[in-house]
Write a protein that holds these residues in place. Sequence first.
Motif, mmCIF file in Angstrom:
data_model
loop_
_atom_site.group_PDB
_atom_site.id
_atom_site.type_symbol
_atom_site.label_atom_id
_atom_site.label_comp_id
_atom_site.label_asym_id
_atom_site.label_seq_id
_atom_site.Cartn_x
_atom_site.Cartn_y
_atom_site.Cartn_z
ATOM 1 N N ARG A 48 -37.859 -13.634 -15.692
ATOM 2 C CA ARG A 48 -37.617 -12.836 -17.699
ATOM 3 C C ARG A 48 -36.913 -11.697 -16.779
ATOM 4 N NH1 ARG A 48 -43.818 -11.165 -18.303
ATOM 5 N NH2 ARG A 48 -44.917 -13.986 -18.221
ATOM 6 N N ALA A 49 -35.849 -11.398 -16.328
ATOM 7 C CA ALA A 49 -34.905 -10.677 -15.851
ATOM 8 C C ALA A 49 -33.718 -11.084 -16.334
ATOM 9 C CB ALA A 49 -34.862 -10.489 -14.123
ATOM 10 N N THR A 50 -33.584 -12.512 -16.335
ATOM 11 C CA THR A 50 -32.045 -13.868 -16.259
ATOM 12 C C THR A 50 -33.152 -14.321 -17.571
ATOM 13 O OG1 THR A 50 -32.798 -14.635 -14.614
ATOM 14 C CG2 THR A 50 -31.059 -12.827 -14.164
ATOM 15 N N PRO A 51 -33.791 -13.680 -18.686
ATOM 16 C CA PRO A 51 -33.545 -15.000 -19.476
ATOM 17 C C PRO A 51 -33.075 -16.245 -19.792
ATOM 18 C CG PRO A 51 -33.638 -12.736 -20.730
ATOM 19 C CD PRO A 51 -32.699 -12.690 -18.742
ATOM 20 N N GLY A 52 -31.884 -16.036 -19.819
ATOM 21 C CA GLY A 52 -30.272 -17.045 -20.426
ATOM 22 C C GLY A 52 -30.380 -18.722 -19.238
ATOM 23 N N PHE A 53 -31.567 -18.155 -18.231
ATOM 24 C CA PHE A 53 -31.350 -18.760 -17.189
ATOM 25 C C PHE A 53 -32.624 -20.363 -17.436
ATOM 26 C CE2 PHE A 53 -29.864 -16.754 -13.092
ATOM 27 C CZ PHE A 53 -28.846 -16.114 -13.747
ATOM 28 N N ALA A 54 -33.452 -20.460 -18.564
ATOM 29 C CA ALA A 54 -34.956 -21.017 -17.943
ATOM 30 C C ALA A 54 -34.707 -22.526 -17.725
ATOM 31 C CB ALA A 54 -35.792 -20.508 -19.111
ATOM 32 N N HIS A 55 -33.572 -22.251 -19.159
ATOM 33 C CA HIS A 55 -33.558 -24.147 -19.572
ATOM 34 C C HIS A 55 -32.989 -25.349 -18.438
ATOM 35 C CE1 HIS A 55 -35.544 -23.261 -23.186
ATOM 36 N NE2 HIS A 55 -34.185 -22.817 -23.740
ATOM 37 N N GLU A 422 -41.745 -3.501 -20.858
ATOM 38 C CA GLU A 422 -42.899 -4.122 -19.657
ATOM 39 C C GLU A 422 -42.222 -4.879 -18.008
ATOM 40 O OE1 GLU A 422 -44.605 -8.258 -21.724
ATOM 41 O OE2 GLU A 422 -43.973 -9.530 -20.426
ATOM 42 N N PHE A 423 -43.005 -4.655 -17.632
ATOM 43 C CA PHE A 423 -42.571 -4.096 -16.354
ATOM 44 C C PHE A 423 -44.036 -5.815 -15.971
ATOM 45 C CE2 PHE A 423 -44.807 -3.166 -11.949
ATOM 46 C CZ PHE A 423 -43.310 -3.354 -11.433
ATOM 47 N N ASN A 424 -43.300 -6.675 -15.415
ATOM 48 C CA ASN A 424 -43.075 -7.904 -14.637
ATOM 49 C C ASN A 424 -43.215 -8.186 -12.552
ATOM 50 O OD1 ASN A 424 -44.380 -10.533 -16.893
ATOM 51 N ND2 ASN A 424 -42.524 -8.488 -17.118
ATOM 52 N N PHE A 425 -44.346 -8.590 -12.211
ATOM 53 C CA PHE A 425 -44.651 -8.285 -10.699
ATOM 54 C C PHE A 425 -44.608 -10.013 -10.337
ATOM 55 C CE2 PHE A 425 -47.514 -8.292 -7.504
ATOM 56 C CZ PHE A 425 -46.876 -8.646 -6.506
#
Length: 434
Positions: A48-55, A422-425
Motif C-alpha cells: 500500500r505504501a508502494t502501490p506501483g509494485f503490486a503486479h 488512512e493508516f495501515n499496520f
Amino acid sequence: MWSFCKRILLTVSACFVVTLAMAQPKNNSPYSRFGLGDFLNQNFANLRATPGFAHAYNNGYHLNLENPASLGFLQMAAFDFGMYGRNSNWESATASNKNWSGNMSHMALGFTLNNPVNDLLEREVRNFSWGMSFALVPYSLVGYTVETTGNIENIGNVTSQFVGEGGTNRFMWANGFRYKQFAAGFNLGYVFGKIENRRGVIFDDLNEVQNRLVDDFSINGFTWKFGAQYNIAFNTKDIKKIKILTLGVTADSKSSLNTNSSQFFTRLNPAFPSILATDTLVNTSNVEGKATLPGRIGFGAVLSGASKFKIGAGLDFAKWSKYRNDAKPETFKDTWRASFGGEWIPNYASYNKFWARVRYRIGGFTGTDPRSINGEQLEEYGITFGLGLPITLPRQQVSFINLSVELGKRGANTILQEKYGEFNFSKFFHYDKT
C-alpha cells in the motif's frame, strides 16, 4: 516439522481471537450506498505504501495477494496480519462531516512446498518451486447515514433518510509455480456477505403516514484471478551492481455470484411508527438472483538494484460497465488506475544500525471509480509513504512491522467530495520448517 506446525497454529489462533474481539467498523461513506459498497484495498501495508509494485513484486519472504505468481518465488513460510484506520472528511456545498473507521485489513498464511533450507545444505539449485497461500480479507464495506430535506407543493417539508450497513468478505486460496525466472499462478476466491439498505420518507407538515423500505440481500460465489511474472537480470557478474527487472501481469475473470434478496415496504402511522403498519405495500423474501463482477487486467514492472532500491509502476483497467446485480440493479462505468512507487534501503546488511536496515517507501496513484454522482464519474488520486521495520526474532528468524499512510481525495469533480487519511499496520514474520 511438528514444531513449525504448532507455531503456525498458535499464531493463527491468536489472530482469530484478536479478530473476534474487534468491534465492527463504524463507517459512514455516502459512496457505499452504490453497488456492493466501498471496495477495500487488498494489498498488505508494504505494498500500500508502494502501490506501483503490486503486479510485479516478488520476494522470498513476503506475500503478495495481488499476483499469485509471486508465490513461486517464496522461500519460507510466512504469516501476515494487518489492521487499518481511516479518517474521512466529507464536504458538499452545504455541509461537511468527519468520521473514523477501521478494522482488520487481512490475515494470510503462505508457504513453499519444497524446503529451501535442505536445498542450501545440499548445494542444490532448484529450477522448479511451488508456493501456496490462504488469506481472509474484507472485500467491500457498506456504512452510511444520509438525510435530505425538500419541499413539495401542497404537501410541505419532506425528509428522506437513507441508512445502510454490511459488506462482503473474501477467502482466497492461491498457488504459484516457478520455473527458473518465470512464474505463473492462480487465485480462487470465495466472496460472501450481506448488505442492508433502509429508506424512510417523513412528511413533516402532514399528520399522515410515513413510508419505510427495508431492502437487503446476501451474496456469495467464486472469483478467479490469474497472474504471471518474469525476472530479467542485468550485471550478473558483479553482485554489488546486479539489477533485476520484474515484469508482471494479472487478470481477474468475470465472475457470476448468487444473490438472495428480500424487501419490506410499509406505510406507517406517525404516532406509532414502530408498532402499527397502516399498510404493507411490498413483502418479498428469498428471491434468488445473479450478480456479475467485471473482469480486470493489470500490468506492472519493478526494477530492483542489489538489495538497495526498488522502483515500479502499474496500470489497471476494469470493465465495470459489465457489472450486474438482480438484487440491486445499477449502472457503472469502466475504470482505470495508474500507480507508481519506490523503496530504498540504506544498508540491509548493517549489524548495529537499525535505521540503516529500515525500508523507506513512497508512492502515488490516480484513476477513476466505477460509481457516478449526477452523471459525473468519481475520480480519485493520492500519495502514499511508509516504513518496513525489521525485527530479529530468536533463532535468527526475521519479522517485519510494516507501516503505511495514504492521503487521498475522491470525487473532486462532483458535488460530494471525500478527503481522507488512512493508516495501515501489518505484522509479518516467516518460519523455517525445522
